[in-house]
Write an enzyme that holds these catalytic residues in place. Structure first.
Site, PDB file in Angstrom:
ATOM      1  N   SER A 270       0.847  -1.186   0.000  1.00 23.35           N
ATOM      2  CA  SER A 270       0.000   0.000   0.000  1.00 23.35           C
ATOM      3  C   SER A 270       0.882   1.235   0.000  1.00 23.35           C
ATOM      4  CB  SER A 270      -0.910   0.005   1.236  1.00 23.35           C
ATOM      5  OG  SER A 270      -0.131   0.154   2.409  1.00 23.35           O
ATOM      6  N   LYS A 271       0.254   2.391   0.078  1.00 30.72           N
ATOM      7  CA  LYS A 271       0.996   3.644  -0.009  1.00 30.72           C
ATOM      8  C   LYS A 271       2.038   3.784   1.099  1.00 30.72           C
ATOM      9  CE  LYS A 271      -2.415   6.434  -2.484  1.00 30.72           C
ATOM     10  NZ  LYS A 271      -1.575   6.570  -3.675  1.00 30.72           N
ATOM     11  N   ARG A 272       1.793   3.173   2.232  1.00 32.24           N
ATOM     12  CA  ARG A 272       2.762   3.317   3.327  1.00 32.24           C
ATOM     13  C   ARG A 272       4.096   2.654   2.990  1.00 32.24           C
ATOM     14  NH1 ARG A 272      -0.704  -0.632   5.189  1.00 32.24           N
ATOM     15  NH2 ARG A 272       0.235  -2.670   5.602  1.00 32.24           N
ATOM     16  N   HIS A 273       4.104   1.782   1.973  1.00 28.22           N
ATOM     17  CA  HIS A 273       5.341   1.102   1.595  1.00 28.22           C
ATOM     18  C   HIS A 273       6.134   1.866   0.535  1.00 28.22           C
ATOM     19  CE1 HIS A 273       2.839  -2.383   3.095  1.00 28.22           C
ATOM     20  NE2 HIS A 273       3.927  -2.483   3.823  1.00 28.22           N
ATOM     21  N   GLY A 274       5.575   2.975   0.034  1.00 20.17           N
ATOM     22  CA  GLY A 274       6.314   3.748  -0.967  1.00 20.17           C
ATOM     23  C   GLY A 274       5.513   3.943  -2.234  1.00 20.17           C
TER      24      GLY A 274
END
Length: 507
Positions: A270-274
C-alpha cells in the site's frame, strides 16, 4: 506450454495503475508472448461513479513506457467516444488488430450485456429484482445484528412481480443452492466453494450498465480469452464467474489467481510502503527494463535450478511459464529493485543513458540543451554509469560540469593530514602542472599529478583530495582525471586560481 494463449489486462479508469496490477499484466503479457499468442487491453469503465477523466490515457502511456506491446485495444475513435476524450497518440489505429473483436471499451458494449443478461433470465439462470438501496441496506443491517454475512437470495425479494418494462436489476441464480462449485486453478490447484455462501449477484444494474461479474465473463468469451490471470482478491468472485460460464455453456478459460504482493512488513502493499503507480517509479528514476525484470520475479522464477536474476525482456519471454509462478505472496523489496535498476542502467549504451538522463537533469536545474552540452554529457556518462542506481542519482555527480561553482570553504581545501601551507603549495604546483600538460587528457593528467605527489612527498589520496575539492566543489565525483579532462584546461585553471585565493585569504 503448446497452447497459443490469448490474455488480456482489463483495468478500470479510476486512477493510475497500481504496481500490483502491473505485475499481473506483465505475467499475462509474458504468457502471450511466450506461446506466440495475443495480449490485449480492455477498458472496464462500467463503474461510472468512480470514473476519472484522463485515467485511460495514463494507462496507455504507462504501457508505452513499460514497453508492453498490445495486439488489441481501444483505437483512436473508441478513446474519443469515451465519457471524456481519452485519445492517445500511441493508441492502435485499428482496434481489431490481429483479429481480436472489439469494442475494447465496456461502455461501448452495453447491448451485449443486455442481450446475455436477458438470455439468462429466459433460461432460468437469472431473475429480475427491484429492491431499493434503502431496503437492501436495511437487510444488511438486520444480518449484521444477527452477526451473519449478508447474502442476497431470490426468496428474499420484497416484490416478485417485476416487469421487464419497469426499473429493475437482473440477479444471477446460484444453482444448485446446495453443494459446491469446483474448478482448477493453474496456481492454486483444485478449488472448491460452498454454493450456500455465494450470493445472487447483481449482473445488470438499473441504469443498463453491467456489473463486473457479467461483463468480464461475456467479454472474455466473445474476445477469445484462453487464460484469465488476476489477483487473489478476485477469488471470492471466481465461483460466480465459473457458474456463468456453465450457464451459458461456454468453455471456461484456464484460471490463474496470482498471490498478492506484500511489503517487507508482511502486509499487503500500500501507499505506506512507498511508490504505488508506474509513474511514481518512473519519476523516481527507475527504468522500465529493471521494473519489468523486478516485477516478473515477484512470485515467478524460471525453476529447474536456474538462479538467474537479471533478465532482458527477450529472456523473460523465452523462460516464462505458468509453472514458475508460486502460490505464496511475494515481498516487494526496494533494495533488490535498486540493485536491479543499477544493473540495467550499466547495460545501457552511453547514448541511450545520456538521453534518459536529460529530463532528470532538467528537473534538478541542469539544462543540457545545446550540441556542446549534449556532447559533454555523452563524455561524462561512462564515468557515472557505474556509480548510479537510479536516474535521479546522476544530478549531484554532474552538476558542476554544466554550471560554475563557488570556491569551496577553506577547510575543504586542506588535504587529509596536511596543514594550510602544505595544501596551498599543493594547489599552486597543481596549477602549474595543469597549465603545462599537453594534450589535456586524463591519462597524461594522471601521470603528471602522480609525479607531483612524489615531488611534494604527498600520498595520492592527499593531493587528489585537495584537487578534487578545488575543481568540483565536491568530495564525491566521477574519476578525477576524466573529470578534469572533460571540464577542460581553462575551467580547471580558473577554479584552481579561486581555490588558491580562498586558501590564501584564510591564512
Amino acid at each position: 506450454m503448446s497452447v497459443r494463449a490469448r490474455t488480456r489486462f482489463a483495468p478500470s479508469p479510476t486512477g493510475d495503475l497500481h504496481i500490483g496490477g502491473v505485475r499481473t499484466a506483465i505475467f499475462s503479457w509474458l504468457l502471450a508472448r511466450h506461446t506466440g499468442g495475443e495480449f490485449y487491453l480492455r477498458v472496464e469503465d462500467t463503474d461510472q461513479e468512480r470514473y476519472v477523466p484522463g485515467a485511460t490515457r495514463r494507462i496507455l502511456e504507462a504501457f508505452d513506457w513499460l514497453g508492453l506491446t498490445l495486439d488489441g485495444g481501444p483505437d483512436h475513435d473508441e478513446l474519443r467516444a469515451m465519457r471524456t476524450n481519452e485519445d492517445y497518440p500511441g493508441a492502435l489505429d485499428d482496434g481489431e488488430y490481429k483479429g481480436i473483436p472489439g469494442p475494447f471499451v465496456q461502455s461501448h458494449r452495453l447491448h451485449l450485456y443486455k442481450q446475455w443478461a436477458e438470455w439468462l433470465v429466459a433460461h432460468g439462470y437469472a431473475y429480475r429484482a427491484n429492491e431499493t438501496p434503502e431496503e437492501l441496506q436495511r437487510m444488511r443491517a438486520e444480518a449484521q445484528a444477527r452477526k451473519q454475512t449478508f447474502i442476497f437470495r431470490e426468496e428474499m425479494r420484497l416484490r416478485t412481480d417485476v416487469r421487464a418494462d419497469e426499473p429493475h436489476v437482473i440477479r444471477m441464480r446460484v444453482l444448485p443452492r446446495s453443494g459446491r462449485t469446483e474448478f482448477d486453478d493453474l496456481i492454486k490447484g483444485r478449488l472448491s466453494f460452498d454454493n450456500a455462501q455465494v450470493d445472487d449477484q447483481v449482473l445488470l444494474k438499473m441504469d443498463g450498465f453491467p456489473t463486473y461479474h457479467l461483463a468480464v465473463v461475456v467479454d472474455d468469451h466473445l474476445q477469445g480469452v484462453t487464460h484469465v490471470l488476476r489477483g487473489d482478491d478476485w477469488l471470492p468472485s471466481a465461483p460466480k464467474h465459473v457458474l456463468l460460464y456453465r450457464y451459458f455453456g461456454w468453455p471456461e478459460p484456464q484460471w490463474a489467481h496470482v498471490p498478492n504482493v506484500l511489503g517487507t512488513d508482511g502486509k499487503k502493499l500500500s501507499k505506506r510502503h512507498g511508490a504505488q503507480s508506474v509513474f511514481e517509479f518512473r519519476d523516481q528514476g527507475y527504468i522500465p527494463e529493471a521494473l519489468i525484470n523486478f516485477l516478473a520475479l515477484l512470485g515467478w522464477a524460471p525453476g529447474g535450478g536456474d538462479e538467474q536474476n537479471v533478465f532482458t525482456r527477450e529472456e523473460l519471454i523465452a523462460k516464462f511459464s505458468m509453472e514458475g509462478i508460486g502460490s505464496s505472496p511475494a515481498v516487494f523489496d526496494y533494495n533488490k529493485l535498486d540493485w536491479l535498476n543499477g544493473v540495467h542502467i550499466r547495460r545501457l549504451p552511453a547514448e541511450d543513458l545520456a538521453a534518459r538522463l536529460v529530463p532528470f537533469l532538467a528537473r534538478a536545474g541542469i539544462l543540457v540543451d545545446t550540441p556542446e552540452q549534449r556532447a559533454r554529457l555523452l563524455r561524462i556518462v561512462p564515468h557515472v554509469q557505474e556509480r548510479i542506481k537510479k536516474l535521479t542519482d546522476a544530478a549531484p555527480l554532474v552538476d558542476f560540469f554544466f554550471s560554475d561553482i563557488h570556491p569551496p570553504p577553506a577547510e575543504m581545501l586542506v588535504g587529509p593530514k596536511m596543514d594550510r601551507l602544505q595544501s596551498l603549495e599543493a594547489l599552486r604546483e597543481t596549477r602549474r602542472v595543469v597549465a603545462e600538460v599537453e594534450p589535456f587528457e586524463d591519462a597524461l593528467l594522471e601521470q603528471a599529478l602522480r609525479a607531483l605527489c612524489q615531488a611534494l612527498g604527498l600520498k595520492p589520496t592527499q593531493l587528489f583530495t585537495v584537487v578534487r575539492n578545488a575543481v568540483t566543489g565536491k568530495s564525491v565525483t566521477p574519476p578525477l582525471f576524466a573529470t578534469m579532462a572533460i571540464l577542460g584546461r581553462k575551467t580547471c585553471l580558473i577554479r584552481l586560481d579561486r581555490a588558491i585565493a580562498r586558501l590564501q585569504s584564510g591564512m
